[in-house]
Design a protein around this motif. Structure first.
Motif, PDB file in Angstrom:
ATOM      1  N   LEU A 186       0.816  -1.221   0.000  1.00 33.72           N
ATOM      2  CA  LEU A 186       0.000   0.000   0.000  1.00 33.72           C
ATOM      3  C   LEU A 186       0.844   1.263   0.000  1.00 33.72           C
ATOM      4  CD1 LEU A 186      -2.824  -0.929   2.564  1.00 33.72           C
ATOM      5  CD2 LEU A 186      -2.926  -1.012   0.075  1.00 33.72           C
ATOM      6  N   LYS A 187       2.153   1.099   0.109  1.00 39.74           N
ATOM      7  CA  LYS A 187       3.083   2.243   0.174  1.00 39.74           C
ATOM      8  C   LYS A 187       2.779   3.147   1.359  1.00 39.74           C
ATOM      9  CE  LYS A 187       3.943   2.209  -4.803  1.00 39.74           C
ATOM     10  NZ  LYS A 187       3.941   2.989  -6.064  1.00 39.74           N
ATOM     11  N   VAL A 188       2.494   2.503   2.495  1.00 41.13           N
ATOM     12  CA  VAL A 188       2.231   3.226   3.732  1.00 41.13           C
ATOM     13  C   VAL A 188       3.554   3.344   4.511  1.00 41.13           C
ATOM     14  CG1 VAL A 188       1.022   3.170   5.943  1.00 41.13           C
ATOM     15  CG2 VAL A 188      -0.160   2.466   3.836  1.00 41.13           C
ATOM     16  N   TYR A 204      -7.153   1.516   5.674  1.00 36.81           N
ATOM     17  CA  TYR A 204      -6.797   2.910   5.970  1.00 36.81           C
ATOM     18  C   TYR A 204      -7.578   3.417   7.178  1.00 36.81           C
ATOM     19  CZ  TYR A 204      -4.182   3.190   1.603  1.00 36.81           C
ATOM     20  OH  TYR A 204      -3.253   2.990   0.610  1.00 36.81           O
ATOM     21  N   LEU A 222      -5.778   6.509   8.751  1.00 33.23           N
ATOM     22  CA  LEU A 222      -5.238   7.303   7.647  1.00 33.23           C
ATOM     23  C   LEU A 222      -6.321   7.561   6.616  1.00 33.23           C
ATOM     24  CD1 LEU A 222      -1.846   5.412   7.069  1.00 33.23           C
ATOM     25  CD2 LEU A 222      -2.205   7.515   8.385  1.00 33.23           C
ATOM     26  N   PRO A 223      -6.268   8.708   5.941  1.00 33.87           N
ATOM     27  CA  PRO A 223      -7.236   8.965   4.859  1.00 33.87           C
ATOM     28  C   PRO A 223      -6.909   8.086   3.660  1.00 33.87           C
ATOM     29  CG  PRO A 223      -5.631  10.744   4.958  1.00 33.87           C
ATOM     30  CD  PRO A 223      -5.356   9.866   6.137  1.00 33.87           C
ATOM     31  N   PRO A 224      -7.898   7.448   3.070  1.00 37.43           N
ATOM     32  CA  PRO A 224      -7.636   6.606   1.892  1.00 37.43           C
ATOM     33  C   PRO A 224      -7.253   7.461   0.691  1.00 37.43           C
ATOM     34  CG  PRO A 224      -9.992   6.775   2.258  1.00 37.43           C
ATOM     35  CD  PRO A 224      -9.339   7.451   3.427  1.00 37.43           C
ATOM     36  N   PRO A 225      -6.346   6.999  -0.137  1.00 32.89           N
ATOM     37  CA  PRO A 225      -5.969   7.770  -1.336  1.00 32.89           C
ATOM     38  C   PRO A 225      -7.130   7.854  -2.313  1.00 32.89           C
ATOM     39  CG  PRO A 225      -4.988   5.588  -1.406  1.00 32.89           C
ATOM     40  CD  PRO A 225      -5.603   5.729  -0.054  1.00 32.89           C
ATOM     41  N   PRO A 226      -7.235   8.960  -3.041  1.00 32.16           N
ATOM     42  CA  PRO A 226      -8.331   9.102  -4.015  1.00 32.16           C
ATOM     43  C   PRO A 226      -8.293   7.993  -5.063  1.00 32.16           C
ATOM     44  CG  PRO A 226      -7.215  11.204  -3.667  1.00 32.16           C
ATOM     45  CD  PRO A 226      -6.385  10.164  -2.996  1.00 32.16           C
ATOM     46  N   SER A 258      -9.027   4.889  -4.592  1.00 33.51           N
ATOM     47  CA  SER A 258      -8.901   3.553  -4.028  1.00 33.51           C
ATOM     48  C   SER A 258     -10.282   2.981  -3.720  1.00 33.51           C
ATOM     49  CB  SER A 258      -8.052   3.583  -2.763  1.00 33.51           C
ATOM     50  OG  SER A 258      -8.678   4.351  -1.757  1.00 33.51           O
ATOM     51  N   ALA A 307     -11.714   4.507  -0.637  1.00 30.58           N
ATOM     52  CA  ALA A 307     -12.211   5.876  -0.825  1.00 30.58           C
ATOM     53  C   ALA A 307     -13.575   5.875  -1.494  1.00 30.58           C
ATOM     54  CB  ALA A 307     -11.213   6.677  -1.654  1.00 30.58           C
TER      55      ALA A 307
END
Length: 236
Positions: free
Chosen positions: A30-32, A92, A97-101, A103, A106
């Motif tokens: 997820l590149k977190v 997320y 954490l806010p989910p990436p747009p 996804s 999201a």
């Protein structure tokens, strides 16, 4: 915000090692951004983890096992809760954490927000009214265009009917002319047949007459021959 993953690098449990690997691999996918904190090499890390895991989340013996996940000082959960979040596409939210747009999480969150708060049209009633007016105007224009098209269609239908009537009339005249020609032809054929019959009858009569004439001549010749024979006998 930094995600903290407490794990034991020298754990003798194969199950614990596998769970730690699953968590780390999924965060990397997820590149977190996260930080690994080893409780096997640091007493401070082990004590901090045990103290900050909520009591209701600790096992019956009171000693939580790695991996344990935190967002800064906030507790996120252990492997089981992380796995459930992964299955539900809510990782997320689990990590805080806010989910990436774009996804899945999201899009799911946006859908839930719309279902809870209503559609965008309900949030902006003026826009709905404006859209309704615009739609009414468009429907009115469409209706006018439709009437125009219907009128044109009626005219075309009338023209087609008129043309069809003329064609039928022409066809009727042609049929009448054909009938007349047919009657004349039939009458002429009858006359020709009658004439042929008369000619044939006449020809037959002539042939019969010729045969009768030949018979008469043959009879006369036979009589003459018989007379000559009698005359010769008498002469002898």
């Amino acid at each position: 915000m930094v995600i903290k993953v407490f794990l034991a690098s020298s754990s003798g449990s194969t199950a614990i090692k596998k769970k730690q690997q699953d968590v780390v691999a999924f965060l990397e996918a997820l590149k977190v951004d996260y930080t690994e904190l080893d409780i096997a090499c640091s007493e401070q890390n082990r004590m901090w983890m045990r103290q900050n895991v909520p009591e209701e989340k600790k096992p019956s013996n009171g000693i939580p096992l790695p991996p344990q996940i935190f967002n800064e000082e906030s507790y996120c959960g252990d492997y089981d809760t992380f796995f459930d979040a992964k299955e539900d596409n809510t990782v997320y939210a689990f990590l805080g954490l806010p989910p990436p747009p774009g996804s899945k999480e999201a899009l799911q969150a946006e859908k839930e927000h719309i279902m809870q708060n209503g559609t965008h049209g309900e949030e902006n009633p003026d826009a709905s009214v404006h859209n309704g007016d615009a739609q009414g105007e468009e429907e009115g224009q469409a209706g006018d265009e439709k009437e125009g098209e219907d009128g044109g269609a009626d005219d075309k239908a009338t023209e087609l009917e008129t043309s069809r009537g003329e064609d039928l009339a022409e066809e009727g005249e042609a049929v009448e002319e054909t009938d007349e020609v047919t009657e004349e032809t039939e009458a002429q054929e009858e006359e020709d047949e009658e004439q042929e019959e008369e000619d044939l009858h006449s020809q037959e009569e002539e042939e019969l007459q010729q045969l009768e004439d030949q018979d008469e001549r043959s009879s006369e010749e036979e009589e003459e021959e018989a007379e000559l024979e009698e005359a010769e006998e008498k002469a002898e």
